[in-house]
Design an enzyme around this catalytic site. Sequence first.
Site, PDB file in Angstrom:
ATOM      1  N   CYS A 105      28.290  46.499  37.645  1.00  9.50           N
ATOM      2  CA  CYS A 105      28.465  45.045  37.712  1.00  9.50           C
ATOM      3  C   CYS A 105      27.269  44.493  38.498  1.00  9.50           C
ATOM      4  O   CYS A 105      26.404  45.232  38.955  1.00  9.50           O
ATOM      5  CB  CYS A 105      29.786  44.680  38.365  1.00  9.50           C
ATOM      6  SG  CYS A 105      29.774  44.786  40.132  1.00  9.50           S
ATOM      7  N   ASP A 130      33.738  57.953  41.116  1.00  9.82           N
ATOM      8  CA  ASP A 130      33.807  59.412  41.304  1.00  9.82           C
ATOM      9  C   ASP A 130      34.849  59.814  42.344  1.00  9.82           C
ATOM     10  O   ASP A 130      35.535  60.834  42.182  1.00  9.82           O
ATOM     11  CB  ASP A 130      32.431  59.951  41.690  1.00  9.82           C
ATOM     12  CG  ASP A 130      31.866  59.239  42.921  1.00  9.82           C
ATOM     13  OD1 ASP A 130      31.892  57.997  42.961  1.00  9.82           O
ATOM     14  OD2 ASP A 130      31.431  59.923  43.859  1.00  9.82           O
ATOM     15  N   ARG A 175      36.837  45.375  36.916  1.00 18.49           N
ATOM     16  CA  ARG A 175      36.771  46.763  37.366  1.00 18.49           C
ATOM     17  C   ARG A 175      38.081  47.239  37.963  1.00 18.49           C
ATOM     18  O   ARG A 175      38.398  48.427  37.929  1.00 18.49           O
ATOM     19  CB  ARG A 175      35.680  46.940  38.415  1.00 18.49           C
ATOM     20  CG  ARG A 175      34.362  46.310  38.117  1.00 18.49           C
ATOM     21  CD  ARG A 175      33.461  46.560  39.258  1.00 18.49           C
ATOM     22  NE  ARG A 175      33.708  47.880  39.769  1.00 18.49           N
ATOM     23  CZ  ARG A 175      33.379  48.998  39.129  1.00 18.49           C
ATOM     24  NH1 ARG A 175      32.796  48.927  37.962  1.00 18.49           N
ATOM     25  NH2 ARG A 175      33.631  50.164  39.634  1.00 18.49           N
ATOM     26  N   ARG A 187      28.842  50.727  41.284  1.00 16.91           N
ATOM     27  CA  ARG A 187      30.313  50.775  41.435  1.00 16.91           C
ATOM     28  C   ARG A 187      30.910  52.038  40.783  1.00 16.91           C
ATOM     29  O   ARG A 187      31.747  51.966  39.896  1.00 16.91           O
ATOM     30  CB  ARG A 187      30.955  49.525  40.838  1.00 16.91           C
ATOM     31  CG  ARG A 187      30.378  48.207  41.303  1.00 16.91           C
ATOM     32  CD  ARG A 187      30.783  47.800  42.697  1.00 16.91           C
ATOM     33  NE  ARG A 187      32.179  47.547  42.892  1.00 16.91           N
ATOM     34  CZ  ARG A 187      32.800  46.383  42.649  1.00 16.91           C
ATOM     35  NH1 ARG A 187      32.117  45.418  42.118  1.00 16.91           N
ATOM     36  NH2 ARG A 187      34.087  46.238  42.893  1.00 16.91           N
ATOM     37  N   ARG A 221      37.266  33.601  38.727  1.00 14.17           N
ATOM     38  CA  ARG A 221      37.863  34.942  38.871  1.00 14.17           C
ATOM     39  C   ARG A 221      38.559  35.087  40.215  1.00 14.17           C
ATOM     40  O   ARG A 221      39.493  35.856  40.353  1.00 14.17           O
ATOM     41  CB  ARG A 221      36.767  36.006  38.768  1.00 14.17           C
ATOM     42  CG  ARG A 221      36.130  36.099  37.406  1.00 14.17           C
ATOM     43  CD  ARG A 221      35.301  37.340  37.283  1.00 14.17           C
ATOM     44  NE  ARG A 221      36.073  38.519  37.681  1.00 14.17           N
ATOM     45  CZ  ARG A 221      35.585  39.754  37.715  1.00 14.17           C
ATOM     46  NH1 ARG A 221      34.324  39.965  37.408  1.00 14.17           N
ATOM     47  NH2 ARG A 221      36.335  40.767  38.065  1.00 14.17           N
ATOM     48  N   LYS A 281      43.873  37.827  46.036  1.00 15.52           N
ATOM     49  CA  LYS A 281      43.588  38.450  44.732  1.00 15.52           C
ATOM     50  C   LYS A 281      43.519  39.966  44.878  1.00 15.52           C
ATOM     51  O   LYS A 281      44.100  40.713  44.094  1.00 15.52           O
ATOM     52  CB  LYS A 281      42.253  37.945  44.212  1.00 15.52           C
ATOM     53  CG  LYS A 281      41.626  38.796  43.108  1.00 15.52           C
ATOM     54  CD  LYS A 281      40.299  38.274  42.616  1.00 15.52           C
ATOM     55  CE  LYS A 281      39.122  38.714  43.435  1.00 15.52           C
ATOM     56  NZ  LYS A 281      38.555  40.016  43.098  1.00 15.52           N
ATOM     57  N   ASN A 282      42.836  40.434  45.928  1.00 13.93           N
ATOM     58  CA  ASN A 282      42.586  41.879  46.060  1.00 13.93           C
ATOM     59  C   ASN A 282      43.794  42.648  46.578  1.00 13.93           C
ATOM     60  O   ASN A 282      43.755  43.873  46.662  1.00 13.93           O
ATOM     61  CB  ASN A 282      41.363  42.125  46.936  1.00 13.93           C
ATOM     62  CG  ASN A 282      40.091  41.696  46.220  1.00 13.93           C
ATOM     63  OD1 ASN A 282      40.137  41.357  45.038  1.00 13.93           O
ATOM     64  ND2 ASN A 282      38.981  41.701  46.925  1.00 13.93           N
ATOM     65  N   ASP A 326      32.739  40.982  51.475  1.00 13.35           N
ATOM     66  CA  ASP A 326      33.120  39.848  50.620  1.00 13.35           C
ATOM     67  C   ASP A 326      32.899  38.509  51.296  1.00 13.35           C
ATOM     68  O   ASP A 326      33.082  37.470  50.667  1.00 13.35           O
ATOM     69  CB  ASP A 326      34.584  39.951  50.179  1.00 13.35           C
ATOM     70  CG  ASP A 326      34.789  41.104  49.224  1.00 13.35           C
ATOM     71  OD1 ASP A 326      35.937  41.452  48.949  1.00 13.35           O
ATOM     72  OD2 ASP A 326      33.785  41.682  48.772  1.00 13.35           O
TER      73      ASP A 326
END
Length: 437
Positions: free
Chosen positions: A122, A130, A98, A127, A404, A22-23, A312
């Site tokens: 979240c 910047d 996000r 999160r 998700r 997914k990432n 994760d």
Amino acid sequence: MDKIKITGGVPLRGTIQISGAKNAALPLMAASLLTEDTLALSNMPYLADIVTMANLLAQHGVALNMQGDGKKTGRILSLCAADVNNLTAPYELVRTMRASVLVLGPLLARFGAGKVSLPGGCAIGTRPIDLHLKALEQMGAHIELRDGYIHAEVAGRLRGANIQFEKISVGATENILMAASLAEGVTTIGNAAREPEVCDLAHCLQMMGAKIEGIGTDTITVTGVERLHGGNYAVIANRIETGTFAAAAAITGGDVELIGARIELMQAVVEKFAEAGVAISETPRGLRVRCVDGPIHGIDIMTQAYPGFPTDMQAQMMALLSVAQGASMITETIFENRYMHVPELTRMGAKINVHGASAMVRGAPELRGAEVMATDLRASVSLVIAALAAQGETIIHRVYHLDRGYERLEEKLSGCGALIERITARAPLTLATSEAA
Ligand code: EPZ
């Protein structure tokens, strides 16, 4: 809202097909904005976050087409940004995911402007973004935060710059990689993230014609080009899904082969499993996971940026270690609030004490099924792992968090003998229905 019911105590045995990451898929989808040609991504996972990113790109004007059912070989998603007609990423989409902020770099690089909703916080932390914004300003973007939106524009093209990130950020590295690919001149990215998903994006950009050196190191150099072309690219295997199912196999004392898994993406995870007494070995099709020499024993874990132990995987390992022999010390260094799974695991009999960024986990002889609540993606799946080993029945609420990031979770686990089923919530009674009753 759907729930998941699990009856624990069954050792997992069999094979599980690992999906595309997914990432990696999310930034790869955003990269389609960088060219008017078609980008075809294979081995695509089918998840709620992928659908959200697809909807976001579609409202920008990107044409998308998904082929294949993914049950066997994964899916192929074709994306074509030839007719982008809207440069705004709206709040209602960005607040649900996000990673939507990853369209900002490509929009600025190709169209010279972008209006992206600020993502907000979240469950696991504030999160901030910047680092993304400061780096884009260094590349010549004018950025204003107004009405909850990032208003960004640049006169002409973005300019190459020397970026030195004060903190390692996966998303910021990915946004700047994409922005720099079409910028004028050379961009160096110092203190760059080295996650396999970042490398996957860089390799896809190279395939599209980008000039990138230093992939996989903490210093990446990008020489901007006038335009990028499309092509075909395969999404890498999901190392976090692999680690998740490895923990599920281990906690049930099972023996599972994870098809498509790649050990070179997860050395730190494999080492920690081995330290705890879980053997992960390579097979011609992927990885085999089984417990050797009796019960799991307690270990210490500190999450770090890649190639360190991934944040994760923290919640999943905590679930496994909650039934280890002995104590474990887990320290979360990446996010400030990534222990939402602790109170829920505690309700199942885990013995965990959180002190600031560290959690002391004392192995319990067993866990017991309970009604628990999912709070974020990885916390949710840690409850599934605990439930697979717990005595009795567990009901997990708010499983939309799971959807998700995990594709066909119940199917993959029940295929290895797990007693798991999804309870789809009936439509809430309406006045009309009650009158009819
Ligand atoms: C990516 O999030 C992943 N998401 C996360 O996975 C993962 O946990 C995280 O990287 C760390 O590996 C995706 O790839 C879609 P970061 P990202 O920027 O990019 C701070 C999952 O479960 N920071 O590397 O948002 C930030 O607050 C998700 O799949 C700033 O201070 O993470 C955090 O403390 C969860 N300013 C740290 O850096 C910034 O501008 C690392 O964040 C950006 C980040």
